[in-house]
Design a protein around this motif. Structure first.
Motif, PDB file in Angstrom:
ATOM      1  N   ASN A 168      13.223   4.789  -6.371  1.00 33.14           N
ATOM      2  CA  ASN A 168      11.837   4.345  -6.510  1.00 33.14           C
ATOM      3  C   ASN A 168      11.459   3.296  -5.462  1.00 33.14           C
ATOM      4  OD1 ASN A 168      11.298   6.003  -8.677  1.00 33.14           O
ATOM      5  ND2 ASN A 168      11.776   4.458 -10.215  1.00 33.14           N
ATOM      6  N   THR A 169      12.421   2.459  -5.080  1.00 34.08           N
ATOM      7  CA  THR A 169      12.125   1.387  -4.135  1.00 34.08           C
ATOM      8  C   THR A 169      11.639   1.926  -2.798  1.00 34.08           C
ATOM      9  OG1 THR A 169      13.736  -0.117  -5.154  1.00 34.08           O
ATOM     10  CG2 THR A 169      13.089  -0.581  -2.889  1.00 34.08           C
ATOM     11  N   SER A 170      12.375   2.880  -2.241  1.00 32.60           N
ATOM     12  CA  SER A 170      11.982   3.416  -0.937  1.00 32.60           C
ATOM     13  C   SER A 170      10.652   4.150  -1.027  1.00 32.60           C
ATOM     14  CB  SER A 170      13.067   4.347  -0.386  1.00 32.60           C
ATOM     15  OG  SER A 170      13.357   5.385  -1.305  1.00 32.60           O
ATOM     16  N   ALA A 171      10.444   4.900  -2.112  1.00 32.13           N
ATOM     17  CA  ALA A 171       9.185   5.627  -2.268  1.00 32.13           C
ATOM     18  C   ALA A 171       8.012   4.659  -2.409  1.00 32.13           C
ATOM     19  CB  ALA A 171       9.262   6.547  -3.482  1.00 32.13           C
ATOM     20  N   ILE A 172       8.192   3.610  -3.209  1.00 28.67           N
ATOM     21  CA  ILE A 172       7.106   2.656  -3.443  1.00 28.67           C
ATOM     22  C   ILE A 172       6.761   1.881  -2.175  1.00 28.67           C
ATOM     23  CG2 ILE A 172       6.603   0.474  -4.620  1.00 28.67           C
ATOM     24  CD1 ILE A 172       7.999   1.714  -7.091  1.00 28.67           C
ATOM     25  N   LEU A 173       7.758   1.492  -1.404  1.00 23.68           N
ATOM     26  CA  LEU A 173       7.490   0.821  -0.133  1.00 23.68           C
ATOM     27  C   LEU A 173       6.691   1.725   0.800  1.00 23.68           C
ATOM     28  CD1 LEU A 173      10.906  -0.984   0.525  1.00 23.68           C
ATOM     29  CD2 LEU A 173       8.717  -2.038  -0.102  1.00 23.68           C
ATOM     30  N   LEU A 174       7.019   3.002   0.796  1.00 20.84           N
ATOM     31  CA  LEU A 174       6.271   3.969   1.602  1.00 20.84           C
ATOM     32  C   LEU A 174       4.829   4.065   1.113  1.00 20.84           C
ATOM     33  CD1 LEU A 174       6.124   6.306   3.697  1.00 20.84           C
ATOM     34  CD2 LEU A 174       6.862   7.829   1.844  1.00 20.84           C
ATOM     35  N   PHE A 175       4.648   4.168  -0.201  1.00 23.98           N
ATOM     36  CA  PHE A 175       3.297   4.281  -0.749  1.00 23.98           C
ATOM     37  C   PHE A 175       2.459   3.053  -0.397  1.00 23.98           C
ATOM     38  CE2 PHE A 175       5.392   6.805  -4.414  1.00 23.98           C
ATOM     39  CZ  PHE A 175       5.429   7.949  -3.621  1.00 23.98           C
ATOM     40  N   ALA A 176       3.076   1.874  -0.489  1.00 22.82           N
ATOM     41  CA  ALA A 176       2.354   0.638  -0.172  1.00 22.82           C
ATOM     42  C   ALA A 176       1.988   0.584   1.308  1.00 22.82           C
ATOM     43  CB  ALA A 176       3.197  -0.571  -0.566  1.00 22.82           C
ATOM     44  N   ALA A 177       2.933   0.987   2.168  1.00 22.83           N
ATOM     45  CA  ALA A 177       2.695   0.930   3.613  1.00 22.83           C
ATOM     46  C   ALA A 177       1.610   1.904   4.054  1.00 22.83           C
ATOM     47  CB  ALA A 177       3.990   1.215   4.364  1.00 22.83           C
ATOM     48  N   THR A 178       1.482   3.008   3.339  1.00 25.74           N
ATOM     49  CA  THR A 178       0.494   4.027   3.713  1.00 25.74           C
ATOM     50  C   THR A 178      -0.790   3.911   2.893  1.00 25.74           C
ATOM     51  OG1 THR A 178       1.582   5.583   2.181  1.00 25.74           O
ATOM     52  CG2 THR A 178       2.241   5.661   4.499  1.00 25.74           C
ATOM     53  N   ARG A 179      -0.924   2.825   2.137  1.00 23.63           N
ATOM     54  CA  ARG A 179      -2.124   2.551   1.341  1.00 23.63           C
ATOM     55  C   ARG A 179      -2.403   3.661   0.333  1.00 23.63           C
ATOM     56  NH1 ARG A 179      -6.257   0.075   5.988  1.00 23.63           N
ATOM     57  NH2 ARG A 179      -4.863  -1.619   6.655  1.00 23.63           N
ATOM     58  N   ALA A 180      -1.344   4.155  -0.274  1.00 24.93           N
ATOM     59  CA  ALA A 180      -1.476   5.209  -1.282  1.00 24.93           C
ATOM     60  C   ALA A 180      -1.437   4.634  -2.692  1.00 24.93           C
ATOM     61  CB  ALA A 180      -0.363   6.243  -1.100  1.00 24.93           C
ATOM     62  N   ILE A 181      -1.788   3.353  -2.832  1.00 27.96           N
ATOM     63  CA  ILE A 181      -1.718   2.669  -4.121  1.00 27.96           C
ATOM     64  C   ILE A 181      -3.112   2.180  -4.519  1.00 27.96           C
ATOM     65  CG2 ILE A 181      -0.778   0.682  -5.367  1.00 27.96           C
ATOM     66  CD1 ILE A 181       1.369   2.652  -4.736  1.00 27.96           C
ATOM     67  N   ASP A 182      -3.467   2.377  -5.778  1.00 30.92           N
ATOM     68  CA  ASP A 182      -4.666   1.757  -6.334  1.00 30.92           C
ATOM     69  C   ASP A 182      -4.226   0.422  -6.933  1.00 30.92           C
ATOM     70  OD1 ASP A 182      -6.732   0.925  -8.157  1.00 30.92           O
ATOM     71  OD2 ASP A 182      -7.542   2.951  -8.097  1.00 30.92           O
ATOM     72  N   TRP A 183      -4.408  -0.653  -6.170  1.00 25.44           N
ATOM     73  CA  TRP A 183      -3.834  -1.944  -6.552  1.00 25.44           C
ATOM     74  C   TRP A 183      -4.474  -2.530  -7.805  1.00 25.44           C
ATOM     75  CZ3 TRP A 183       0.663  -3.290  -4.735  1.00 25.44           C
ATOM     76  CH2 TRP A 183       1.075  -2.769  -3.508  1.00 25.44           C
ATOM     77  N   TRP A 184      -5.750  -2.303  -8.012  1.00 26.25           N
ATOM     78  CA  TRP A 184      -6.391  -2.821  -9.214  1.00 26.25           C
ATOM     79  C   TRP A 184      -5.795  -2.162 -10.461  1.00 26.25           C
ATOM     80  CZ3 TRP A 184      -8.570  -6.766 -11.168  1.00 26.25           C
ATOM     81  CH2 TRP A 184      -9.279  -6.678 -12.372  1.00 26.25           C
ATOM     82  N   ALA A 185      -5.576  -0.867 -10.385  1.00 27.75           N
ATOM     83  CA  ALA A 185      -4.977  -0.159 -11.519  1.00 27.75           C
ATOM     84  C   ALA A 185      -3.563  -0.667 -11.791  1.00 27.75           C
ATOM     85  CB  ALA A 185      -4.962   1.345 -11.244  1.00 27.75           C
ATOM     86  N   VAL A 186      -2.799  -0.895 -10.723  1.00 28.63           N
ATOM     87  CA  VAL A 186      -1.437  -1.411 -10.877  1.00 28.63           C
ATOM     88  C   VAL A 186      -1.457  -2.804 -11.498  1.00 28.63           C
ATOM     89  CG1 VAL A 186       0.615  -2.182  -9.621  1.00 28.63           C
ATOM     90  CG2 VAL A 186      -0.475  -0.011  -9.023  1.00 28.63           C
ATOM     91  N   LEU A 187      -2.428  -3.625 -11.083  1.00 24.18           N
ATOM     92  CA  LEU A 187      -2.555  -4.983 -11.622  1.00 24.18           C
ATOM     93  C   LEU A 187      -2.803  -4.959 -13.128  1.00 24.18           C
ATOM     94  CD1 LEU A 187      -2.671  -8.015 -10.912  1.00 24.18           C
ATOM     95  CD2 LEU A 187      -5.145  -7.741 -10.605  1.00 24.18           C
ATOM     96  N   LEU A 188      -3.489  -3.939 -13.607  1.00 26.52           N
ATOM     97  CA  LEU A 188      -3.740  -3.809 -15.038  1.00 26.52           C
ATOM     98  C   LEU A 188      -2.547  -3.192 -15.772  1.00 26.52           C
ATOM     99  CD1 LEU A 188      -7.418  -2.490 -14.910  1.00 26.52           C
ATOM    100  CD2 LEU A 188      -6.669  -4.772 -15.595  1.00 26.52           C
ATOM    101  N   LEU A 189      -1.933  -2.221 -15.143  1.00 27.17           N
ATOM    102  CA  LEU A 189      -0.854  -1.477 -15.793  1.00 27.17           C
ATOM    103  C   LEU A 189       0.467  -2.244 -15.854  1.00 27.17           C
ATOM    104  CD1 LEU A 189      -1.263   2.182 -14.471  1.00 27.17           C
ATOM    105  CD2 LEU A 189      -1.071   1.529 -16.866  1.00 27.17           C
TER     106      LEU A 189
END
Length: 249
Positions: free
Chosen positions: A184-205
């Motif tokens: 999960n770590t490598s995948a999540i770092l990739l998602f963050a670097a490519t802006r594939a994350i909805d940060w507001w949703a993550v902040l709530l979840l």
């Protein structure tokens, strides 16, 4: 605002499910999509939101880590990281519409793993012929699945290791926590670097998932395991059926 409340509530339930029996993504992923997050972004955001709970579990289990069939932990972790990165790249290259079509099948695989994973681990005691190459190859494939989708990947890892080796099931819990986190770590770092994350949703979840994990652990102490398993499988089956109906009418 209603969507915000939905995400907070789903985080509580997802965290509790992960603590009780696994399968928290069955709740967080549909909630994100219901809140209007595109499927691929929702999957990436769900992985990040549920990540802290898994990482904490890996840290707690760290002193119980041991090699599998003589394969060094550093190799297992490296293969998991590589697989997670490959799975993440595959997810980001998947068109939203295609992922939406594939999602019911991924949920079905995860549901079957939840339903039969423990039965597989108890039915097989391993064979002597499983060498390092086979174990690392299988772990790489599981890492890809973990980075791409990840539903019930920990149970799949346990089933694979128990089938391919003579390792004790209880001893594998710590390794499961560490290697799921590695993928999960490598995948999540990739998602963050490519802006594939909805940060507001993550902040709530994410915070609500941590609280749900704590509450779920308390409930797990008190509730019969059969009840926990039945509730988890019922919810997973309902979500899977709903996604099949949505995708294929």
């Amino acid at each position: 605002m209603d969507a915000d409340y939905l995400l907070i509530a789903s985080g509580l339930l997802a965290g509790a499910m992960n603590a009780l029996a696994g399968g928290g993504s069955f709740v967080s992923l549909p909630a994100l999509m219901a809140a209007g997050v595109p499927p691929v972004i929702a999957n990436a955001s769900s992985s990040l939101a549920l990540y802290p709970g898994g990482a904490v579990s890996a840290w707690v289990y760290r002193e119980a880590l041991a090699p599998v069939a003589g394969v060094r932990l550093v190799l297992m972790a490296a293969v998991s990281v590589a697989g997670g990165l490959a799975g993440g790249l595959l997810l980001l290259s998947t068109p939203q519409a295609l992922f939406l079509q594939a999602l019911p099948w991924l949920l079905l695989v995860a549901t079957l793993a939840l339903a039969f994973g423990k039965r597989v681990t108890s039915a097989f005691r391993g064979w002597d012929g499983a060498g390092r190459g086979m174990i690392l190859s299988g772990q790489f494939i599981l890492g890809i699945y973990g980075g791409y989708f990840g539903g019930a990947v920990g149970i799949m890892m346990m089933a694979f290791w128990t089938t391919a080796t003579k390792a004790d099931i209880k001893r594998l819990q710590s390794l499961r926590a560490m290697l799921v986190t590695a993928a999960n770590t490598s995948a999540i770092l990739l998602f963050a670097a490519t802006r594939a994350i909805d940060w507001w949703a993550v902040l709530l979840l994410a915070p609500s998932a941590l609280i749900g994990g704590y509450v779920g652990a308390l409930l797990g102490i008190r509730w019969p395991s059969a009840l926990v398993r039945a509730i988890t499988l019922a919810l997973a089956s309902l979500v899977t059926a709903a996604f099949f109906m949505k995708a294929y009418g």
